[in-house]
Scaffold this motif. Structure first.
Motif, PDB file in Angstrom:
ATOM      1  N   SER A 149      37.380  51.977  25.524  1.00 32.14           N
ATOM      2  CA  SER A 149      36.963  53.216  24.873  1.00 32.14           C
ATOM      3  C   SER A 149      36.451  52.949  23.462  1.00 32.14           C
ATOM      4  O   SER A 149      35.497  53.574  23.007  1.00 32.14           O
ATOM      5  CB  SER A 149      38.129  54.208  24.820  1.00 32.14           C
ATOM      6  N   ARG A 150      37.090  52.014  22.764  1.00 27.33           N
ATOM      7  CA  ARG A 150      36.641  51.633  21.424  1.00 27.33           C
ATOM      8  C   ARG A 150      35.248  51.007  21.488  1.00 27.33           C
ATOM      9  O   ARG A 150      34.378  51.288  20.653  1.00 27.33           O
ATOM     10  CB  ARG A 150      37.637  50.656  20.806  1.00 27.33           C
ATOM     11  N   LEU A 151      35.014  50.159  22.487  1.00 24.78           N
ATOM     12  CA  LEU A 151      33.705  49.520  22.650  1.00 24.78           C
ATOM     13  C   LEU A 151      32.630  50.560  22.937  1.00 24.78           C
ATOM     14  O   LEU A 151      31.528  50.505  22.376  1.00 24.78           O
ATOM     15  CB  LEU A 151      33.776  48.494  23.792  1.00 24.78           C
ATOM     16  N   LEU A 152      32.956  51.532  23.806  1.00 27.51           N
ATOM     17  CA  LEU A 152      31.997  52.586  24.128  1.00 27.51           C
ATOM     18  C   LEU A 152      31.673  53.405  22.884  1.00 27.51           C
ATOM     19  O   LEU A 152      30.511  53.749  22.634  1.00 27.51           O
ATOM     20  CB  LEU A 152      32.561  53.492  25.224  1.00 27.51           C
ATOM     21  N   TYR A 153      32.692  53.710  22.090  1.00 29.71           N
ATOM     22  CA  TYR A 153      32.496  54.487  20.865  1.00 29.71           C
ATOM     23  C   TYR A 153      31.582  53.737  19.886  1.00 29.71           C
ATOM     24  O   TYR A 153      30.772  54.336  19.190  1.00 29.71           O
ATOM     25  CB  TYR A 153      33.854  54.765  20.232  1.00 29.71           C
ATOM     26  N   THR A 154      31.696  52.419  19.865  1.00 26.21           N
ATOM     27  CA  THR A 154      30.836  51.612  18.997  1.00 26.21           C
ATOM     28  C   THR A 154      29.394  51.622  19.468  1.00 26.21           C
ATOM     29  O   THR A 154      28.456  51.618  18.667  1.00 26.21           O
ATOM     30  CB  THR A 154      31.361  50.165  18.952  1.00 26.21           C
ATOM     31  N   LEU A 155      29.205  51.638  20.801  1.00 24.40           N
ATOM     32  CA  LEU A 155      27.858  51.570  21.359  1.00 24.40           C
ATOM     33  C   LEU A 155      27.140  52.914  21.394  1.00 24.40           C
ATOM     34  O   LEU A 155      25.917  52.946  21.573  1.00 24.40           O
ATOM     35  CB  LEU A 155      27.919  51.000  22.778  1.00 24.40           C
ATOM     36  N   LEU A 156      27.880  54.025  21.252  1.00 27.74           N
ATOM     37  CA  LEU A 156      27.274  55.348  21.380  1.00 27.74           C
ATOM     38  C   LEU A 156      26.073  55.572  20.455  1.00 27.74           C
ATOM     39  O   LEU A 156      25.046  56.101  20.900  1.00 27.74           O
ATOM     40  CB  LEU A 156      28.334  56.435  21.134  1.00 27.74           C
ATOM     41  N   PRO A 157      26.133  55.207  19.167  1.00 29.00           N
ATOM     42  CA  PRO A 157      24.951  55.422  18.316  1.00 29.00           C
ATOM     43  C   PRO A 157      23.714  54.704  18.826  1.00 29.00           C
ATOM     44  O   PRO A 157      22.605  55.241  18.755  1.00 29.00           O
ATOM     45  CB  PRO A 157      25.407  54.879  16.946  1.00 29.00           C
ATOM     46  N   PHE A 158      23.903  53.485  19.334  1.00 27.56           N
ATOM     47  CA  PHE A 158      22.757  52.726  19.850  1.00 27.56           C
ATOM     48  C   PHE A 158      22.202  53.353  21.127  1.00 27.56           C
ATOM     49  O   PHE A 158      20.983  53.397  21.327  1.00 27.56           O
ATOM     50  CB  PHE A 158      23.179  51.278  20.110  1.00 27.56           C
ATOM     51  N   ILE A 159      23.104  53.867  21.976  1.00 29.15           N
ATOM     52  CA  ILE A 159      22.653  54.551  23.194  1.00 29.15           C
ATOM     53  C   ILE A 159      21.884  55.809  22.842  1.00 29.15           C
ATOM     54  O   ILE A 159      20.836  56.116  23.431  1.00 29.15           O
ATOM     55  CB  ILE A 159      23.867  54.886  24.087  1.00 29.15           C
ATOM     56  N   TYR A 160      22.380  56.540  21.844  1.00 32.33           N
ATOM     57  CA  TYR A 160      21.720  57.781  21.425  1.00 32.33           C
ATOM     58  C   TYR A 160      20.322  57.502  20.874  1.00 32.33           C
ATOM     59  O   TYR A 160      19.346  58.178  21.239  1.00 32.33           O
ATOM     60  CB  TYR A 160      22.580  58.479  20.378  1.00 32.33           C
ATOM     61  N   ILE A 161      20.207  56.501  20.003  1.00 38.45           N
ATOM     62  CA  ILE A 161      18.905  56.160  19.421  1.00 38.45           C
ATOM     63  C   ILE A 161      17.945  55.677  20.497  1.00 38.45           C
ATOM     64  O   ILE A 161      16.748  56.015  20.491  1.00 38.45           O
ATOM     65  CB  ILE A 161      19.085  55.100  18.320  1.00 38.45           C
ATOM     66  N   ALA A 162      18.444  54.896  21.450  1.00 38.57           N
ATOM     67  CA  ALA A 162      17.596  54.427  22.546  1.00 38.57           C
ATOM     68  C   ALA A 162      17.089  55.599  23.376  1.00 38.57           C
ATOM     69  O   ALA A 162      15.925  55.622  23.807  1.00 38.57           O
ATOM     70  CB  ALA A 162      18.380  53.448  23.426  1.00 38.57           C
ATOM     71  N   GLY A 163      17.948  56.607  23.607  1.00 36.75           N
ATOM     72  CA  GLY A 163      17.533  57.792  24.354  1.00 36.75           C
ATOM     73  C   GLY A 163      16.436  58.554  23.636  1.00 36.75           C
ATOM     74  O   GLY A 163      15.482  59.048  24.258  1.00 36.75           O
ATOM     75  N   ILE A 164      16.562  58.677  22.298  1.00 33.80           N
ATOM     76  CA  ILE A 164      15.518  59.339  21.514  1.00 33.80           C
ATOM     77  C   ILE A 164      14.191  58.602  21.667  1.00 33.80           C
ATOM     78  O   ILE A 164      13.135  59.212  21.882  1.00 33.80           O
ATOM     79  CB  ILE A 164      15.919  59.415  20.027  1.00 33.80           C
ATOM     80  N   PHE A 165      14.249  57.276  21.559  1.00 34.22           N
ATOM     81  CA  PHE A 165      13.025  56.471  21.647  1.00 34.22           C
ATOM     82  C   PHE A 165      12.375  56.608  23.020  1.00 34.22           C
ATOM     83  O   PHE A 165      11.148  56.784  23.122  1.00 34.22           O
ATOM     84  CB  PHE A 165      13.368  55.007  21.366  1.00 34.22           C
ATOM     85  N   ILE A 166      13.168  56.561  24.078  1.00 29.26           N
ATOM     86  CA  ILE A 166      12.612  56.661  25.436  1.00 29.26           C
ATOM     87  C   ILE A 166      11.999  58.034  25.673  1.00 29.26           C
ATOM     88  O   ILE A 166      10.895  58.164  26.218  1.00 29.26           O
ATOM     89  CB  ILE A 166      13.713  56.355  26.477  1.00 29.26           C
TER      90      ILE A 166
END
Length: 554
Positions: A149-166
Motif C-alpha cells: 500500500s505504501r508503494l502504491l501511494y508513492t506511485l499514485l502521483p506518477f500514475i496520475y500525471i501519466a493519465g493526464i498526458f495520455i
C-alpha cells in the motif's frame, strides 16, 4: 460572513465537483424537459469552475471537510507495533486539557519513551507508552519496510500525471486530425444569401468556408471562430442555409467553443473520473439544445418549428463524430432534439425568473458548499475556579475574525464561566455561543465548544473518596475499596489510566451536571474482567484504549 481563499487541494476539488455532478445529473433527468435549455449549460459551467479553480469560499452553507483515508507509515508505527506485540507496556493516560494531572501521571515515575496523540469523541488525549529500551534497539536494527500500500501511494502521483498526458495526447491527436481535414477548405466569398443573412444576425464579421471532408456544419476556432459547411450541402436551399447559419452563430454568441475548451482541460485533469466524462457528454447535448431553443426564439412562429426540425433531420449524418472538440450541427441526440423542437413553447416570465434563481442558487452552492482544510483552533483550554467546567472553542469553517480573535474569545468564555450559576454544560454552551456570535458577528454554528469537567486534584479526590476510590501515592496508583486498580476511566473528566497489575477495572459514571452517580467495577475472576484481560493481551495499545473507553461509556 464570507471568506475567500485559493488553497483548495486538488483531491477536494475533485471530490466536491463529483458530488455536484451527481446532483445535477439527477436534477437534469427530472426537469430537463420542463426548464429553459440555458439552465443546464450554466450549471455545468459552475461545476467546471469548481473542478478547475482552487478557490475556497467559506460560508454558513459550507460542508465539513471530509476525513480522507490517506495511507501513512512511519517509524512511530513500527515502534507501536513492537511495543504492543512483544513488550509488556505500562500505559498511563492523562487529559491534555489538565496539564498538571498529565505531568503528575506521566513524568514523575514513568519513563516516557514515546508519546502518541489520540482522540476519543471530543476529548483529545496524550498516551505515554513506557517500554523496555531493548525494544527500541531491536526496532532500529530491523528498520522500516515498505508495504504494497505504501508503494502504491508513492506511485499514485506518477500514475496520475501519466493519465493526464495520455488523455491530453489522445484529444490533441483527434483535434489535429480534424484540423488537418479543414486545411483544404474554400472561403465562401460571393454567396449573397450567406453574407446578407450573417449581416442580419449581426455576425457579418464571421467567415464561412466549405470543405469536402466535413460531414456536417461546425464552428472551429476560439479567438476567431469560423463556420465550416460541407460541400455536399445544397446551397440553393435558402431556408436550410439560414437555419444552419442561425444555429452556428448561436454557438458563437454563447461562446460554446470556450466552454468546450475548458471542458477538455477538466477531462484531462479528471481522466479517471467517469462522472466528468458523463458531464462532458451531457454538456455537449445541452449546448446543442440551448442553441436550438435560441433559434426557435429567433423565428417565433409555429411553422418555423417544423421547418427547423426538417433542416435538422436533413443534416443528420450517419457516422458518429465526437462533439467534444467543436460546436457542430450534427447527429448528437437528433431524435430528442427534434422532439424538443416540435414540443417547444416559449417559457413564461415566471419560469424564466425561477430558472435564473435556480442558476444563481446552484452557482452559490457550487462555490460555497466545500471548503479547504483550515486551522480550526480558536482558544486554548479555559478553566476557572468558579466553574466546574472547562471550555475550549474551535471553528467549524474557515473565517476571518479580526485581530486578537483568540484572546477576545477567551475573555468571553471566562466571563461566561464566572457569571454561570447553574453548572449546566448545555446552558453554558448556549451562553458562550451567543456571546461569541454577537462579538464576531457570525452565525453561532461557526463555533464548536469542547466542554469537559474541570476539577482540581483536591476536589476530585474528595468526590472519589466518598465512592471508595483513593490514590496510593507511594506506588502512584489508584485503589478501589482497598483493591489495586488495573484500568480506570472517567470519561467526562477526560481521564484514563492503566497499570500492568491490578485486581479491578473501574469506570466512573457521572450525570449530565458532572456529579458521580455510580462506579462500574469489574473484579478479578469476573467474566468481564477476564475478557478485558484477553483484549489487553491481544490488541495493540491504541485499539485497546479506544475499545475500553467505548465499553466504559456504555
Amino acid at each position: 460572513m464570507l471568506h475567500l481563499r485559493f488553497n483548495m487541494p486538488l483531491i477536494l476539488m475533485m471530490l466536491y465537483g463529483s458530488i455536484l455532478i451527481f446532483i445535477v445529473l439527477i436534477f437534469r433527468s427530472l426537469f430537463r424537459n420542463k426548464l429553459p435549455k440555458f439552465v443546464f449549460p450554466l450549471l455545468w459551467g459552475a461545476i467546471l469552475l469548481r473542478l478547475l479553480i482552487p478557490f475556497s469560499l467559506s460560508s454558513p452553507l459550507s460542508l465539513k471537510i471530509p476525513i480522507l483515508a490517506v495511507p501513512q507509515f512511519s517509524l512511530m508505527e513500527a515502534e507501536l507495533n513492537a511495543v504492543s506485540e512483544d513488550t509488556p507496556a505500562d500505559l498511563v493516560v492523562g487529559t491534555s486539557y489538565d496539564q498538571n494531572v498529565e505531568k503528575n501521571a506521566i513524568s514523575e515515575d514513568t519513563p516516557i519513551d514515546l508519546v502518541v496523540e489520540t482522540s476519543y469523541g471530543k476529548n483529545s488525549e496524550k498516551i505515554a507508552v513506557a517500554y523496555d529500551t531493548n525494544a527500541v534497539e531491536t526496532i532500529s536494527e530491523i528498520g522500516v519496510s515498505y508495504s504494497p500500500s505504501r508503494l502504491l501511494y508513492t506511485l499514485l502521483p506518477f500514475i496520475y500525471i501519466a493519465g493526464i498526458f495520455i488523455t491530453a495526447s489522445a484529444l490533441f491527436l483527434q483535434k489535429y486530425r480534424c484540423q488537418k481535414r479543414l486545411r483544404n477548405a474554400l472561403f465562401v466569398e460571393n454567396n449573397e444569401t450567406i453574407n446578407t443573412f450573417l449581416r442580419e444576425l449581426g455576425m457579418g464579421h464571421i467567415l464561412v468556408f466549405t470543405n469536402d471532408e466535413t460531414a456536417s456544419p461546425l464552428v472551429c476556432g476560439l479567438m476567431n471562430p469560423k463556420i465550416y459547411l460541407p460541400t455536399r450541402m445544397c446551397f440553393d436551399n435558402t431556408q436550410l442555409l439560414q437555419h444552419i447559419l442561425c444555429h452556428e452563430t448561436m454557438h458563437i454568441r454563447h461562446k460554446d467553443n470556450y466552454i468546450k475548451f475548458v471542458m477538455l482541460i477538466a477531462l484531462c485533469l479528471n481522466w479517471f473520473n467517469p462522472l466528468v466524462w458523463i458531464m462532458a457528454k451531457c454538456l455537449s447535448a445541452d449546448l446543442e439544445a440551448a442553441c436550438d431553443e435560441a433559434v426557435l426564439r429567433f423565428y417565433h412562429d409555429e411553422e418555423a418549428k417544423k421547418q427547423y426540425a426538417m433542416s435538422l433531420l436533413t443534416m443528420a449524418i450517419s457516422q458518429n463524430r465526437s462533439s467534444l472538440l467543436y460546436s457542430a450541427f450534427s447527429k448528437t441526440e437528433v431524435e430528442k432534439r427534434i422532439q424538443n423542437i416540435l414540443q417547444y413553447k416559449k417559457a413564461s416570465f415566471l419560469v424564466v425568473i425561477l430558472s435564473v434563481c435556480l442558476v444563481l442558487s446552484g452557482s452559490i452552492a457550487s462555490a460555497t458548499a466545500g471548503q479547504a482544510p483550515f486551522e480550526n483552533y480558536l482558544t486554548a483550554f479555559c478553566g476557572s475556579a468558579s466553574c466546574r467546567w472547562g471550555v475550549k472553542a474551535n471553528l467549524t469553517r474557515d473565517i476571518a475574525l479580526g485581530k486578537n480573535a483568540g484572546k477576545r474569545a477567551e475573555t468571553i468564555i471566562f466571563d461566561a464561566m464566572r457569571a454561570d450559576t447553574t453548572n449546566d454544560p448545555e446552558i453554558l454552551e448556549k451562553q458562550i455561543k451567543n456571546a461569541l456570535s454577537n462579538e464576531f458577528r457570525v452565525e453561532k454554528s461557526a463555533f464548536t465548544l469542547d466542554i469537559i469537567l474541570n476539577l482540581d486534584q483536591e476536589t476530585l479526590f474528595e468526590e472519589y473518596a466518598s465512592w471508595g476510590l483513593a490514590q496510593e501515592k507511594e506506588k502512584n496508583r489508584l485503589l478501589y475499596n482497598g483493591e489495586p486498580v488495573r484500568t480506570y476511566s472517567d470519561k467526562m473528566l477526560g481521564r484514563y489510566q492503566s497499570q500492568p497489575e491490578g485486581t479491578v477495572d473501574i469506570a466512573v459514571v457521572r450525570d449530565r451536571l458532572g456529579f458521580i452517580t455510580n462506579i462500574s467495577a469489574f473484579h478479578k475472576g469476573d467474566m468481564e474482567f477476564d475478557r478485558r484481560t484477553n483484549t489487553l493481551n491481544t490488541w495493540n495499545v491504541s485499539t485497546t484504549t479506544d475499545v475500553l473507553l467505548k465499553e466504559d461509556s456504555q
